[in-house]
Design a protein around this motif. Sequence first.
Motif, PDB file in Angstrom:
ATOM      1  N   LEU A 143      -5.543 -14.724  72.123  1.00  7.78           N
ATOM      2  CA  LEU A 143      -5.604 -13.350  72.622  1.00  7.78           C
ATOM      3  C   LEU A 143      -5.068 -13.270  74.057  1.00  7.78           C
ATOM      4  O   LEU A 143      -4.431 -12.283  74.433  1.00  7.78           O
ATOM      5  CB  LEU A 143      -7.034 -12.826  72.563  1.00  7.78           C
ATOM      6  N   ASN A 144      -5.336 -14.294  74.852  1.00  9.65           N
ATOM      7  CA  ASN A 144      -4.757 -14.342  76.200  1.00  9.65           C
ATOM      8  C   ASN A 144      -3.232 -14.290  76.126  1.00  9.65           C
ATOM      9  O   ASN A 144      -2.573 -13.571  76.893  1.00  9.65           O
ATOM     10  CB  ASN A 144      -5.179 -15.623  76.920  1.00  9.65           C
ATOM     11  N   PHE A 145      -2.697 -15.051  75.198  1.00 10.58           N
ATOM     12  CA  PHE A 145      -1.243 -15.099  75.032  1.00 10.58           C
ATOM     13  C   PHE A 145      -0.701 -13.744  74.591  1.00 10.58           C
ATOM     14  O   PHE A 145       0.303 -13.256  75.123  1.00 10.58           O
ATOM     15  CB  PHE A 145      -0.886 -16.178  74.009  1.00 10.58           C
ATOM     16  N   LEU A 146      -1.354 -13.109  73.636  1.00 10.28           N
ATOM     17  CA  LEU A 146      -0.916 -11.775  73.197  1.00 10.28           C
ATOM     18  C   LEU A 146      -0.993 -10.775  74.345  1.00 10.28           C
ATOM     19  O   LEU A 146      -0.113  -9.917  74.491  1.00 10.28           O
ATOM     20  CB  LEU A 146      -1.777 -11.299  72.023  1.00 10.28           C
ATOM     21  N   SER A 147      -2.033 -10.887  75.165  1.00  7.76           N
ATOM     22  CA  SER A 147      -2.172  -9.984  76.320  1.00  7.76           C
ATOM     23  C   SER A 147      -1.011 -10.151  77.280  1.00  7.76           C
ATOM     24  O   SER A 147      -0.501  -9.169  77.831  1.00  7.76           O
ATOM     25  CB  SER A 147      -3.499 -10.260  77.040  1.00  7.76           C
ATOM     26  N   ILE A 148      -0.586 -11.398  77.474  1.00  6.70           N
ATOM     27  CA  ILE A 148       0.550 -11.654  78.367  1.00  6.70           C
ATOM     28  C   ILE A 148       1.819 -11.029  77.804  1.00  6.70           C
ATOM     29  O   ILE A 148       2.594 -10.400  78.538  1.00  6.70           O
ATOM     30  CB  ILE A 148       0.725 -13.176  78.572  1.00  6.70           C
ATOM     31  N   LEU A 149       2.049 -11.187  76.511  1.00  2.00           N
ATOM     32  CA  LEU A 149       3.248 -10.605  75.905  1.00  2.00           C
ATOM     33  C   LEU A 149       3.255  -9.085  76.063  1.00  2.00           C
ATOM     34  O   LEU A 149       4.279  -8.491  76.412  1.00  2.00           O
ATOM     35  CB  LEU A 149       3.320 -10.970  74.426  1.00  2.00           C
ATOM     36  N   VAL A 150       2.111  -8.444  75.821  1.00  2.00           N
ATOM     37  CA  VAL A 150       2.033  -6.984  75.948  1.00  2.00           C
ATOM     38  C   VAL A 150       2.212  -6.570  77.412  1.00  2.00           C
ATOM     39  O   VAL A 150       2.940  -5.622  77.718  1.00  2.00           O
ATOM     40  CB  VAL A 150       0.693  -6.465  75.390  1.00  2.00           C
ATOM     41  N   ALA A 151       1.551  -7.281  78.324  1.00  2.00           N
ATOM     42  CA  ALA A 151       1.609  -6.907  79.745  1.00  2.00           C
ATOM     43  C   ALA A 151       3.002  -7.082  80.321  1.00  2.00           C
ATOM     44  O   ALA A 151       3.483  -6.237  81.085  1.00  2.00           O
ATOM     45  CB  ALA A 151       0.605  -7.745  80.536  1.00  2.00           C
ATOM     46  N   TYR A 152       3.677  -8.177  79.969  1.00  2.00           N
ATOM     47  CA  TYR A 152       5.009  -8.442  80.495  1.00  2.00           C
ATOM     48  C   TYR A 152       6.093  -7.714  79.706  1.00  2.00           C
ATOM     49  O   TYR A 152       7.153  -7.397  80.247  1.00  2.00           O
ATOM     50  CB  TYR A 152       5.315  -9.945  80.443  1.00  2.00           C
ATOM     51  N   GLY A 153       5.836  -7.496  78.419  1.00  2.00           N
ATOM     52  CA  GLY A 153       6.905  -7.011  77.553  1.00  2.00           C
ATOM     53  C   GLY A 153       7.150  -5.521  77.627  1.00  2.00           C
ATOM     54  O   GLY A 153       8.300  -5.072  77.630  1.00  2.00           O
ATOM     55  N   ILE A 154       6.104  -4.709  77.656  1.00  2.00           N
ATOM     56  CA  ILE A 154       6.293  -3.259  77.708  1.00  2.00           C
ATOM     57  C   ILE A 154       6.792  -2.873  79.098  1.00  2.00           C
ATOM     58  O   ILE A 154       6.183  -3.255  80.103  1.00  2.00           O
ATOM     59  CB  ILE A 154       4.977  -2.526  77.380  1.00  2.00           C
ATOM     60  N   PRO A 155       7.887  -2.138  79.195  1.00  2.00           N
ATOM     61  CA  PRO A 155       8.410  -1.739  80.517  1.00  2.00           C
ATOM     62  C   PRO A 155       7.588  -0.604  81.119  1.00  2.00           C
ATOM     63  O   PRO A 155       8.018   0.543  81.194  1.00  2.00           O
ATOM     64  CB  PRO A 155       9.854  -1.321  80.206  1.00  2.00           C
ATOM     65  N   TRP A 156       6.373  -0.932  81.556  1.00  2.00           N
ATOM     66  CA  TRP A 156       5.432   0.069  82.059  1.00  2.00           C
ATOM     67  C   TRP A 156       6.010   0.874  83.210  1.00  2.00           C
ATOM     68  O   TRP A 156       5.749   2.083  83.335  1.00  2.00           O
ATOM     69  CB  TRP A 156       4.141  -0.612  82.518  1.00  2.00           C
ATOM     70  N   SER A 157       6.769   0.230  84.079  1.00  2.00           N
ATOM     71  CA  SER A 157       7.242   0.905  85.290  1.00  2.00           C
ATOM     72  C   SER A 157       8.225   2.027  84.994  1.00  2.00           C
ATOM     73  O   SER A 157       8.458   2.891  85.840  1.00  2.00           O
ATOM     74  CB  SER A 157       7.887  -0.105  86.240  1.00  2.00           C
ATOM     75  N   SER A 158       8.820   2.040  83.803  1.00  2.00           N
ATOM     76  CA  SER A 158       9.732   3.132  83.447  1.00  2.00           C
ATOM     77  C   SER A 158       8.989   4.311  82.839  1.00  2.00           C
ATOM     78  O   SER A 158       9.593   5.345  82.530  1.00  2.00           O
ATOM     79  CB  SER A 158      10.779   2.637  82.444  1.00  2.00           C
ATOM     80  N   GLY A 159       7.669   4.159  82.648  1.00  2.00           N
ATOM     81  CA  GLY A 159       6.887   5.203  82.005  1.00  2.00           C
ATOM     82  C   GLY A 159       6.556   4.891  80.563  1.00  2.00           C
ATOM     83  O   GLY A 159       5.856   5.655  79.901  1.00  2.00           O
ATOM     84  N   ALA A 160       7.057   3.764  80.038  1.00  2.19           N
ATOM     85  CA  ALA A 160       6.757   3.380  78.666  1.00  2.19           C
ATOM     86  C   ALA A 160       5.297   2.933  78.551  1.00  2.19           C
ATOM     87  O   ALA A 160       4.701   2.447  79.518  1.00  2.19           O
ATOM     88  CB  ALA A 160       7.686   2.260  78.215  1.00  2.19           C
ATOM     89  N   THR A 161       4.707   3.084  77.368  1.00  2.00           N
ATOM     90  CA  THR A 161       3.345   2.638  77.089  1.00  2.00           C
ATOM     91  C   THR A 161       3.313   2.009  75.705  1.00  2.00           C
ATOM     92  O   THR A 161       4.319   1.980  74.985  1.00  2.00           O
ATOM     93  CB  THR A 161       2.353   3.815  77.122  1.00  2.00           C
ATOM     94  N   GLU A 162       2.118   1.537  75.337  1.00  2.00           N
ATOM     95  CA  GLU A 162       1.951   0.989  73.991  1.00  2.00           C
ATOM     96  C   GLU A 162       2.120   2.064  72.920  1.00  2.00           C
ATOM     97  O   GLU A 162       2.304   1.743  71.744  1.00  2.00           O
ATOM     98  CB  GLU A 162       0.587   0.303  73.864  1.00  2.00           C
ATOM     99  N   MET A 163       2.054   3.345  73.334  1.00  2.00           N
ATOM    100  CA  MET A 163       2.257   4.435  72.374  1.00  2.00           C
ATOM    101  C   MET A 163       3.734   4.694  72.096  1.00  2.00           C
ATOM    102  O   MET A 163       4.078   5.308  71.092  1.00  2.00           O
ATOM    103  CB  MET A 163       1.617   5.720  72.891  1.00  2.00           C
ATOM    104  N   THR A 164       4.605   4.242  73.006  1.00  2.14           N
ATOM    105  CA  THR A 164       6.042   4.518  72.858  1.00  2.14           C
ATOM    106  C   THR A 164       6.859   3.275  72.559  1.00  2.14           C
ATOM    107  O   THR A 164       8.003   3.385  72.124  1.00  2.14           O
ATOM    108  CB  THR A 164       6.596   5.176  74.126  1.00  2.14           C
ATOM    109  N   CYS A 165       6.307   2.080  72.811  1.00  3.34           N
ATOM    110  CA  CYS A 165       7.060   0.834  72.631  1.00  3.34           C
ATOM    111  C   CYS A 165       6.279  -0.145  71.766  1.00  3.34           C
ATOM    112  O   CYS A 165       5.044  -0.169  71.802  1.00  3.34           O
ATOM    113  CB  CYS A 165       7.352   0.182  73.981  1.00  3.34           C
ATOM    114  N   GLY A 166       7.013  -0.943  71.039  1.00  6.27           N
ATOM    115  CA  GLY A 166       6.399  -1.997  70.248  1.00  6.27           C
ATOM    116  C   GLY A 166       7.324  -3.186  70.132  1.00  6.27           C
ATOM    117  O   GLY A 166       8.526  -3.099  70.439  1.00  6.27           O
ATOM    118  N   PRO A 167       6.810  -4.328  69.675  1.00  4.85           N
ATOM    119  CA  PRO A 167       7.610  -5.555  69.610  1.00  4.85           C
ATOM    120  C   PRO A 167       8.476  -5.608  68.359  1.00  4.85           C
ATOM    121  O   PRO A 167       8.096  -5.116  67.300  1.00  4.85           O
ATOM    122  CB  PRO A 167       6.550  -6.657  69.587  1.00  4.85           C
ATOM    123  N   ILE A 168       9.658  -6.210  68.497  1.00  6.58           N
ATOM    124  CA  ILE A 168      10.525  -6.487  67.346  1.00  6.58           C
ATOM    125  C   ILE A 168      11.125  -7.882  67.513  1.00  6.58           C
ATOM    126  O   ILE A 168      11.433  -8.294  68.632  1.00  6.58           O
ATOM    127  CB  ILE A 168      11.661  -5.448  67.203  1.00  6.58           C
TER     128      ILE A 168
END
Length: 722
Positions: free
Chosen positions: A606-631
Motif C-alpha cells: 500500500l505504501n508503494f501504491l500511495s507513492i505511485l498515486v502521489a507522484y503519478g497524478i499531475p496534481w499541480s496542473s489541477g488534475a485529481t484522482e477523479m480526472t486521471c488514472g493509470p494506464i
Amino acid sequence: MSAPLLRPGQCELLDVGKDDLDTSHLNAHILREESRQLLVKYRHPWATTATIDAETLLGNLSQLAPAVAERFAPKSKSLNGLVFRLVNDTDRSGDEATYIAMSYCWRKVHQRPPVKNVSAPGALPFGWVKTVEQFPLPTTPAMFQAVLRQRESEYEGLWFDQVCINQDDEAEKAVSIGAMDSIYKNARTVVIALDDIEADPDEVAFLRHYIESYSHSMEPLARQPNYGHRPPFMQTQPAFKSFFERVLSSLWFERAWCGHEMRLGKTHIFLVPCRSSDQDESYTFIKFTGVFFLHMLTLSSEIMSTVPGHQARKTTLQQLFGRRALIYEREAFLLKNPGTKFAPLPEPVIYVPLIAEVFQMKAGGNPRLPDHLRILDANRDKVSIVLNTIGYPLALKPPTAMQSPSTEDECLRQLLLIGLAANDPVALCTTGPPLLLHNGSISWLRRPTPLDVVSAGQLLPHFPRMKTFISLGFDGRAEYVQLDLIFLEFPQRHRADSDVIWQNHLHRANAFIDNCMQHHIESYTMWSSWQAPSHPRAPSMKNVFVQTLACCFECGPTWTTQVCHRFQVGSYGLTSEAIDILFNPYLVLHNHIATPDGRQDITYLLNFLSILVAYGIPWSSGATEMTCGPIPVSIGVAGVAIIFAPFKYSRILRVAVPHAIQDTAYDSLSRGWILTPINTGSIPSDWALQEKSVIFGDSAFNQALSMQLGPNQQRVYGPVAP
C-alpha cells in the motif's frame, strides 16, 4: 577540525541614543572605476550548475526564441558598466576599501527620491553654499543608525539599493540589478534589518541572561550548546521560543530580494528592535550573527512549529546557514593549515525549482512607479533574482516600449526558454498549469511548481545537443514547439483478450483493496487520509488505488519489484518473494492478511501504491484522482511502464517522450507527454499537450527508451480541444 572557541559578539544588545539619529552628515558618492573594480569582482556562485558561457547561451536562445534573446545581454557587460555608490560621511576623503550591504523590507510602499537641500543665500560666510542630500530611509531612523554601527570603522561604506542605485535611470537600474549578486557577495557582511517586528520585555530579559552563558561556552561550533536536552531546551524556555518564532514571522523572510540577498551573503548580522516607550532615552536592538541564527535553528529543530509555514522555512534556513557554518570552519582551518585541500561544496540549487520558489515569494518592484507598472517591475526583478542565484551569465536589458509586458507568465516563459537554451532537462518537464501568453493564447510551456522539486530533487545532467534542435514557431493562432518525440505503445490495445484479462485484474485488485479497508491496514497519508467514514473522496480514491494495483498486476511482479526498489520501498522489507506471494492469483488474502508478516507486506505494498498515486497524478496542473488514472505503456516487447493520464482523452491520447530526455538519468522527471492529435490526417504531426506525468518503468523499459529513435520535428501546441 573544530577547536573550542568563545562566541563574543554573536549575540548582543545594542543601544542607539535619540540624539544620534541625524543623517545629514551622510551622502551617497560614486566610487572611481579603479576602486569599484577592486571592491566588486565577479564571483561565480558557489553551487551553480551553470557551466555555459554567455555567448553560447545567447546563441542557443536566439535560435530558439529570438525575441526573448533580445531582452538579455551578457552579464559581464552589467558588471563593466556598473555605477557603484556607497553611503558615507560627507567629509570623508578617498574611496572606501570595504563596505557592508543592508537587506531590508520597506515599511512603506511608496518612497520619495533623495532630496538635495541647498543652504539659503547669505546663510554662510564668504558666499559659501552647502548642499546636503536627504535620502529616504527604508527603516526607522534608529534602525538605520544600528545598521551604520555595523561598519568596522567610519571609513567603511554602506550599500543599499534605493539610494545607491538611481531609481529614475532605467539603464543604470538594469545594470545594477544584473550585478546584484556580485554586490552582495563582495560585501564584508550583509546586515539584515528586521524592522517589522519587536522583541518584548520577557524575550529581552531572557536574552540578556542567555548571551552571557552562550558567549562563554567552550563547545566547538559543531556541537551546539543546549542541543540534545530532554525535554528540548527551546521547549523549556518559552521566551526563547517566542523570540525565535517572532524572528521567523518577519515579512523579510517572504520577500524574494531578501531571500536572494541572504543566500548571497558571506556572513550575516541580524538586527531586531526591542519594544520601547516614548520616555526611553535610547532605542535598544538585539544583534545576532548568522552563526547564532543557526544555533537557534538547531535548537528549534528539536520541536515542531505550530505556526503555518515555519516548519518548512526552518528546514530551508538550517540547510543554508549550516552550509555557511561549514564554510566558516573550512576558512578558519585553512588559516592555520594553508594548502589543505577540501572536496568541493556544491550549493543545492536547481534551476527550475528555484524559479518556482522565487515566483512564490513577494517582490514590490520600484515603489515610485504606479501600481500596475510596479507589478511588472517586480516580475522583472524575479527574473534577475533567478539568473543571479543560479549563475547563468545573462542580465536583463532595460525594458523598451516595443516589448510585450512583463506579466508573470511571460517572465516564467522567458526563464523556461533560457533553461531549454542551456539544455536543462527539467524545463521540459514542469507540470503546473499552462502559461497564458500576452496575446491570449495558451502556451505549450507549463508553470514550474513546488511539486517539480519532488521529481527533480537532485542535480541532473544537461541533455545533449540534438541533431535537430528544439525550435519554436507561431502559426498565427498559437505558439508551438517543434521537436523529436518517441511515442509509446499501449499493450492492451493490441491484445484480442485484453478486456478479459484487464477485468480479471480489476476484480482481484478490488477484492484486495476491500480486504485492506476491512482490516484497517495503515499506510501513508495518501491511503489513510480518505479512510474515515463518509469521506467525500472515498469512492474516487478507492477507484484510483484499485486501478493502480490492477496495473501492477498487469505489469507483473518483476516490474513491481524493480520500481519498488527505485522508491526504496524494498529496503524496508517488501522483498521480491513477498511480491510474488501477494501477486499469486490463488492467494487466500483474508488468511494471509491475518498473519503478522502478511499484514506487514501488505502495508508495504500500500505504501508503494500511495507513492505511485502521489507522484503519478499531475496534481499541480489541477488534475485529481477523479480526472486521471493509470494506464500501462510499453516499447514493443522490451519492458513495461505505468503513466497516469486524463480519463476524458483515453480513446485518442498518445504518450510521447521528448528525444532530448530519453536517457535513464531523467526517469524521475515528468517526461511523459500526454498528447491528443490536432489534425485529422492518417499520420498526425500536430499535437496538443494535455498533461505531463512521471513514467514508472522497469529497467528493461528505461533501457529500451534510452535507445529509441522517434519521428522528427513533431509540432506540439498548448492544450486545445481535440
